[in-house]
Design a protein around this motif. Structure first.
Motif, mmCIF file in Angstrom:
data_model
loop_
_atom_site.group_PDB
_atom_site.id
_atom_site.type_symbol
_atom_site.label_atom_id
_atom_site.label_comp_id
_atom_site.label_asym_id
_atom_site.label_seq_id
_atom_site.Cartn_x
_atom_site.Cartn_y
_atom_site.Cartn_z
ATOM 1 N N SER A 1 57.016 72.796 105.622
ATOM 2 C CA SER A 1 57.396 73.061 104.268
ATOM 3 C C SER A 1 55.435 72.809 103.491
ATOM 4 N N ALA A 2 55.040 71.359 104.757
ATOM 5 C CA ALA A 2 54.047 71.411 104.581
ATOM 6 C C ALA A 2 52.756 73.052 105.282
ATOM 7 N N PHE A 3 53.231 73.421 105.623
ATOM 8 C CA PHE A 3 52.692 75.080 105.805
ATOM 9 C C PHE A 3 52.459 75.935 104.593
ATOM 10 N N LEU A 4 53.626 75.252 104.147
ATOM 11 C CA LEU A 4 54.844 76.553 103.540
ATOM 12 C C LEU A 4 53.165 76.965 102.346
ATOM 13 N N ARG A 5 52.416 75.291 102.272
ATOM 14 C CA ARG A 5 51.475 75.263 101.089
ATOM 15 C C ARG A 5 50.528 76.083 100.859
ATOM 16 N N GLU A 6 49.814 76.158 102.203
ATOM 17 C CA GLU A 6 49.244 76.925 103.377
ATOM 18 C C GLU A 6 49.244 78.006 103.075
ATOM 19 N N VAL A 7 49.948 79.093 103.837
ATOM 20 C CA VAL A 7 50.289 79.627 104.169
ATOM 21 C C VAL A 7 50.373 81.050 103.415
ATOM 22 N N THR A 8 49.393 82.650 103.458
ATOM 23 C CA THR A 8 49.891 83.438 102.294
ATOM 24 C C THR A 8 51.462 84.302 102.693
ATOM 25 N N PRO A 9 52.111 84.878 101.619
ATOM 26 C CA PRO A 9 53.412 85.850 101.817
ATOM 27 C C PRO A 9 53.988 85.880 102.808
ATOM 28 N N LEU A 10 52.681 86.241 103.689
ATOM 29 C CA LEU A 10 53.112 86.778 105.574
ATOM 30 C C LEU A 10 52.781 86.506 105.831
ATOM 31 N N GLY A 11 52.022 84.817 106.059
ATOM 32 C CA GLY A 11 51.857 83.908 107.054
ATOM 33 C C GLY A 11 51.019 83.576 108.185
ATOM 34 N N ARG A 12 49.585 83.870 106.658
ATOM 35 C CA ARG A 12 49.011 83.877 107.520
ATOM 36 C C ARG A 12 47.887 82.608 107.253
ATOM 37 N N VAL A 13 47.128 82.075 107.630
ATOM 38 C CA VAL A 13 46.381 80.651 107.594
ATOM 39 C C VAL A 13 44.737 80.887 107.557
ATOM 40 N N LYS A 14 43.815 80.259 107.085
ATOM 41 C CA LYS A 14 42.987 80.590 106.689
ATOM 42 C C LYS A 14 42.121 79.223 107.540
ATOM 43 N N HIS A 15 42.720 78.146 108.293
ATOM 44 C CA HIS A 15 42.246 76.849 108.987
ATOM 45 C C HIS A 15 41.698 77.353 110.773
ATOM 46 N N ASP A 16 40.949 76.529 110.867
ATOM 47 C CA ASP A 16 40.107 76.519 112.487
ATOM 48 C C ASP A 16 41.608 75.886 113.394
ATOM 49 N N ILE A 17 41.861 74.529 112.668
ATOM 50 C CA ILE A 17 42.684 73.497 113.320
ATOM 51 C C ILE A 17 43.650 73.277 112.680
ATOM 52 N N GLY A 18 44.680 72.206 113.152
ATOM 53 C CA GLY A 18 45.745 72.324 112.295
ATOM 54 C C GLY A 18 45.943 70.425 113.521
ATOM 55 N N VAL A 19 45.781 69.615 112.686
ATOM 56 C CA VAL A 19 45.899 68.086 112.822
ATOM 57 C C VAL A 19 47.424 67.643 112.127
#
Length: 419
Positions: free
Chosen positions: A92-110
């Protein structure tokens, strides 16, 4: 394109859940049902890997501290800020951040992770670094014994691809030794700092081995006073303002700073750390302050005996106004007979379904209770009606479920609804 439908479906469920008042796990369940490899797909995009934060207590606070420290050093960090630490909550937390195609623009996950699901999640998230905070008596109805929790954490640490950061002062975690390809570093608190705490660090004993405080630490709490702490990190001592009072928060800060150093591959920058901690707000319910008319309500959330004891130890001596609240969200509270309540000279209001059990315990301690009101809404009204205390602070010491109810009553939505 294969993630478009799952992401859109998850976001639709999230919108409906928010309209109905919450339910942060449902969107994650939806996206994982439609795309079981969603977590792997997203996490594999972090160039600097994934950090797991594990521990009986302090996960949410340490995750926040580490996240803000890394951001202050210029990294783009993904995290799960609501403390939803099961697979569906993380999705659910990833859903708030990803693009509709499932891409992220972060360097690291904590990512804060529930110990019981940590090994399972390594198969999807492949952590590069695992931070182990502590093993404390917690949820015995679920975990049965502390040794089992310690094994869950060390089994997870063994799967880290680069580094493990562990607690020198925890008998279950300190002996961890590096696996091939790993580095192991440690954090802790100076013995004189621990000795000055009324009830120590509250880490669980491992009766199968002797305590060993001689192991070297790369980050150590060397002094503290209220919400200020001095932490030696490598060859440098950093002074920080903690988001809340207490030795446990100082140790969390040492853990975060050492992990940040490991991730960055160099010592943390003092100015960046100061910026991060000076602007840091308390984690959800952990020392949060909210308006209560002319006064403030300070929320002090506990989950178990260790967190209650450490938070009571950090209360101002002779706190003028205090409410304690506990309900069925804490199934077995027999551990309240091990708690040292001597920091309190009275309790103004006891609330929650188990208020009477707590009242009996306080009677044994000789601590007067002014009012018992099981209904949290009515209990808050009683606290509001009290005259303003000299420090303008009314302390609300509650378990997690009572904290969430009280926040809503005071007009503060859940984090999921504000994200």
């Amino acid at each position: 394109m294969r993630y478009l439908l799952p992401v859109l479906a998850g976001r639709l469920v999230r919108a409906v859940a928010r309209l109905r008042g919450g339910g942060s796990a449902y969107p994650g369940r939806t996206v994982l049902a439609l795309a079981p490899d969603f977590l792997t797909h997203v996490s594999s995009q972090f160039e600097q890997g994934v950090v797991f934060v594990l521990g009986s207590n302090g996960k949410s606070t340490t995750t926040m501290m580490l996240t803000e420290t890394l951001r202050a050093h210029g990294l783009r960090v993904f995290t799960n800020p609501t403390g939803a630490n099961l697979p569906q909550g993380i999705a659910s937390a990833f859903l708030r951040e990803v693009t509709p195609l499932g891409r992220v623009k972060h360097d690291i996950g904590v990512i804060e992770v529930d110990e019981a699901f940590a090994v399972e999640l390594t198969r999807s998230l492949h952590p590069s670094t695992v931070l182990m905070l502590n093993v404390q008596v917690d949820q015995l109805y679920r975990f049965f014994e502390t040794e089992r929790v310690g094994t869950m954490m060390t089994d997870t640490a063994a799967l880290a691809t680069r580094a493990v950061v562990t607690n020198r002062d925890d008998q279950h975690l300190a002996p961890y030794e590096a696996r091939p390809g790993q580095t192991v570093t440690r954090f802790g608190a100076a013995p004189d700092v621990v000795a000055a705490a009324p009830n120590g660090l509250q880490n669980a004993n491992d009766f199968s081995r002797e305590a060993d405080s001689t192991r070297p630490v790369e980050a150590e709490v060397v002094a503290m006073d209220g919400d200020r702490a001095s932490i030696r990190v490598g060859e440098t001592t950093v002074d920080v303002r903690l988001p809340a009072r207490g030795l446990h928060y100082a140790v969390d800060a040492a853990a975060a700073l050492q992990t940040a150093s490991v991730v960055l591959g160099r010592p943390v920058d003092q100015e960046a750390v100061a910026r991060a901690f000076d602007t840091m707000k308390p984690a959800y319910g952990r020392g949060e302050r909210m308006s209560l008319g002319a006064d403030e309500a300070e929320f002090i959330m506990f989950k178990n005996a260790a967190s209650l004891q450490l938070n009571l130890d950090a209360l101002p001596q002779g706190a003028e106004q205090v409410m304690l609240a506990i309900d069925e969200g804490t199934p077995d509270i027999s551990w309240i007979y091990d708690i040292d309540f001597s920091r309190l000279d009275h309790v103004d209001v006891l609330a929650g379904a188990k208020a009477w059990q707590l009242a009996l315990r306080l009677e044994h301690e000789g601590i007067p209770v002014h009012v018992i009101e099981e209904d949290i809404a009515k209990a808050i009204k009683l606290m509001r009606a009290l005259p303003s205390p000299l420090d303008r602070t009314k302390h609300f010491v509650t378990n997690y479920e009572q904290m969430m109810l009280a926040r809503r009553i005071l007009g503060h939505p859940d984090l999921e609804k504000t994200a």
